[in-house]
Structures are given as structure tokens and as C-alpha cells.
Enzyme design. Structure first.
Site, PDB file in Angstrom:
ATOM      1  N   ASP A  31      37.650 -13.743 -99.653  1.00  0.00           N
ATOM      2  CA  ASP A  31      36.503 -14.076 -98.805  1.00  0.00           C
ATOM      3  C   ASP A  31      35.866 -12.777 -98.299  1.00  0.00           C
ATOM      4  O   ASP A  31      36.554 -11.840 -97.891  1.00  0.00           O
ATOM      5  CB  ASP A  31      36.954 -14.944 -97.623  1.00  0.00           C
ATOM      6  CG  ASP A  31      35.785 -15.618 -96.927  1.00  0.00           C
ATOM      7  OD1 ASP A  31      35.716 -16.855 -96.965  1.00  0.00           O
ATOM      8  OD2 ASP A  31      34.943 -14.901 -96.331  1.00  0.00           O
ATOM      9  N   GLY A  94      32.112 -27.782 -90.769  1.00  0.00           N
ATOM     10  CA  GLY A  94      31.904 -26.333 -90.762  1.00  0.00           C
ATOM     11  C   GLY A  94      31.647 -25.738 -92.125  1.00  0.00           C
ATOM     12  O   GLY A  94      31.791 -24.526 -92.313  1.00  0.00           O
ATOM     13  N   HIS A 101      35.386 -25.419-102.020  1.00  0.00           N
ATOM     14  CA  HIS A 101      36.299 -24.274-101.972  1.00  0.00           C
ATOM     15  C   HIS A 101      37.451 -24.568-101.045  1.00  0.00           C
ATOM     16  O   HIS A 101      37.274 -25.164 -99.990  1.00  0.00           O
ATOM     17  CB  HIS A 101      35.573 -22.987-101.547  1.00  0.00           C
ATOM     18  CG  HIS A 101      34.728 -23.129-100.317  1.00  0.00           C
ATOM     19  ND1 HIS A 101      33.486 -23.732-100.345  1.00  0.00           N
ATOM     20  CD2 HIS A 101      34.934 -22.759 -99.033  1.00  0.00           C
ATOM     21  CE1 HIS A 101      32.959 -23.728 -99.128  1.00  0.00           C
ATOM     22  NE2 HIS A 101      33.821 -23.149 -98.309  1.00  0.00           N
TER      23      HIS A 101
HETATM   24  P1  AMP Z   1      32.770 -22.520 -95.459  1.00  0.00           P
HETATM   25  O1  AMP Z   1      32.174 -22.070 -94.170  1.00  0.00           O
HETATM   26  O2  AMP Z   1      34.008 -23.351 -95.323  1.00  0.00           O
HETATM   27  O3  AMP Z   1      31.724 -23.171 -96.344  1.00  0.00           O
HETATM   28  O4  AMP Z   1      33.259 -21.215 -96.198  1.00  0.00           O
HETATM   29  C1  AMP Z   1      32.401 -20.383 -96.924  1.00  0.00           C
HETATM   30  C2  AMP Z   1      33.072 -19.060 -97.014  1.00  0.00           C
HETATM   31  O5  AMP Z   1      32.457 -18.325 -98.043  1.00  0.00           O
HETATM   32  C3  AMP Z   1      32.988 -18.209 -95.740  1.00  0.00           C
HETATM   33  O6  AMP Z   1      34.299 -17.930 -95.280  1.00  0.00           O
HETATM   34  C4  AMP Z   1      32.237 -16.970 -96.189  1.00  0.00           C
HETATM   35  O7  AMP Z   1      32.712 -15.805 -95.576  1.00  0.00           O
HETATM   36  C5  AMP Z   1      32.498 -16.969 -97.682  1.00  0.00           C
HETATM   37  N1  AMP Z   1      31.519 -16.291 -98.505  1.00  0.00           N
HETATM   38  C6  AMP Z   1      30.180 -16.438 -98.480  1.00  0.00           C
HETATM   39  N2  AMP Z   1      29.597 -15.668 -99.409  1.00  0.00           N
HETATM   40  C7  AMP Z   1      30.603 -15.027-100.050  1.00  0.00           C
HETATM   41  C8  AMP Z   1      30.641 -14.073-101.115  1.00  0.00           C
HETATM   42  N3  AMP Z   1      29.544 -13.636-101.740  1.00  0.00           N
HETATM   43  N4  AMP Z   1      31.856 -13.619-101.520  1.00  0.00           N
HETATM   44  C9  AMP Z   1      32.980 -14.053-100.920  1.00  0.00           C
HETATM   45  N5  AMP Z   1      33.004 -14.949 -99.914  1.00  0.00           N
HETATM   46  C10 AMP Z   1      31.824 -15.428 -99.479  1.00  0.00           C
END
Ligand code: AMP
Length: 115
Positions: A31, A94, A101
Site C-alpha cells: 500500500d 470506507g 482488495h
Molecule cells: P480502501 O480505502 O479500502 O479502498 O483502500 C484503498 C487503498 O489503496 C488505500 O489504503 C490507499 O493507500 C491504497 N492505494 C491507493 N492508490 C495506490 C497506489 N497507486 N499504490 C498502492 N496503494 C494505493
């Protein structure tokens, strides 16, 4: 691939990611904004919005993602002290990225319940 899906773009290699594991159906990467010393994301290569969008035909994929979370966690030694696998669904859950994921969080003691 869904238009404007950042995780589909990672799957396609258009956006870089720190990939720690991959196979024909899933990708595991770190992440970008880690909430624990180890914070991985396990995603299906195929675009699925969330757990709520899985169909009975996706039963094998759902199981594969869960097993992959465990495999990735063990590859980084998280099983010794424990870790958490969680998935957020929709606004109240959230979810900020609309591509299914599993978060794998470890490396510190995690509070419960989540906020
Ligand atoms: P959620 O809020 O459960 O949808 O989680 C989305 C996650 O994706 C968050 O923890 C972000 O930090 C992560 N995220 C967003 N863009 C990227 C990226 N380009 N590479 C890695 N993680 C990402």
C-alpha cells in the site's frame, strides 16, 4: 479493465507498484500509504468492484484471494505475531478504490474495533 481504475492500471503495468507476489489471477503489492509496518493489498487481476459484487461463479476467485493473502503474509513472516486481513465495501465501509482488495496489515499490535 475498467476505465479510470487505478488498480487495473497497476495490473496492466501502467502505474508502478511494489509487487510482492503475483499469479494468473491475483496481484499483491505494498500500500502506498501504509497503516502498519507491513501493509499489503491483494487484488484480483480482473476488475471486480468489491466483495459485494462477487457472484457465485467467483467462489474460486474469492477463495484464491484469501489464500493468497495468507501466502503473502507468511512470505513476509507475519504469521508469527499475527496480522489482519480486511476488506472495505462502499462508502460506509470506507472503500476509496472501487476495485476489490484485501488489506493485509501486520508488524504491530492492531486495535479493535476499527473506527
Ligand atoms: P480502501 O480505502 O479500502 O479502498 O483502500 C484503498 C487503498 O489503496 C488505500 O489504503 C490507499 O493507500 C491504497 N492505494 C491507493 N492508490 C495506490 C497506489 N497507486 N499504490 C498502492 N496503494 C494505493
Amino acid at each position: 479493465m475498467a476505465d479510470d481504475c487505478i488498480f487495473c492500471r497497476i495490473v496492466d503495468g501502467d502505474i508502478p507498484a511494489q509487487v510482492v507476489h503475483q499469479d494468473d489471477r491475483a496481484l499483491v503489492f505494498r500500500d502506498v500509504n501504509p497503516q502498519a509496518p507491513t501493509h499489503l493489498l491483494v487484488i484480483p487481476r480482473r476488475h471486480v468492484v468489491s466483495v459485494d459484487h462477487l457472484s457465485p461463479d467467483d467462489e474460486a476467485l474469492a477463495g484464491h484471494l484469501l489464500l493468497t493473502a495468507g501466502t503473502a503474509a507468511r512470505s513476509l513472516g507475519l504469521e508469527e505475531d499475527g496480522y489482519r486481513v480486511v476488506t472495505n465495501i462502499g462508502r460506509d465501509g470506507g472503500q476509496t478504490v472501487s476495485h476489490l482488495h484485501l488489506h493485509v496489515l501486520g508488524g504491530r499490535s492492531l486495535g479493535w474495533p476499527p473506527g
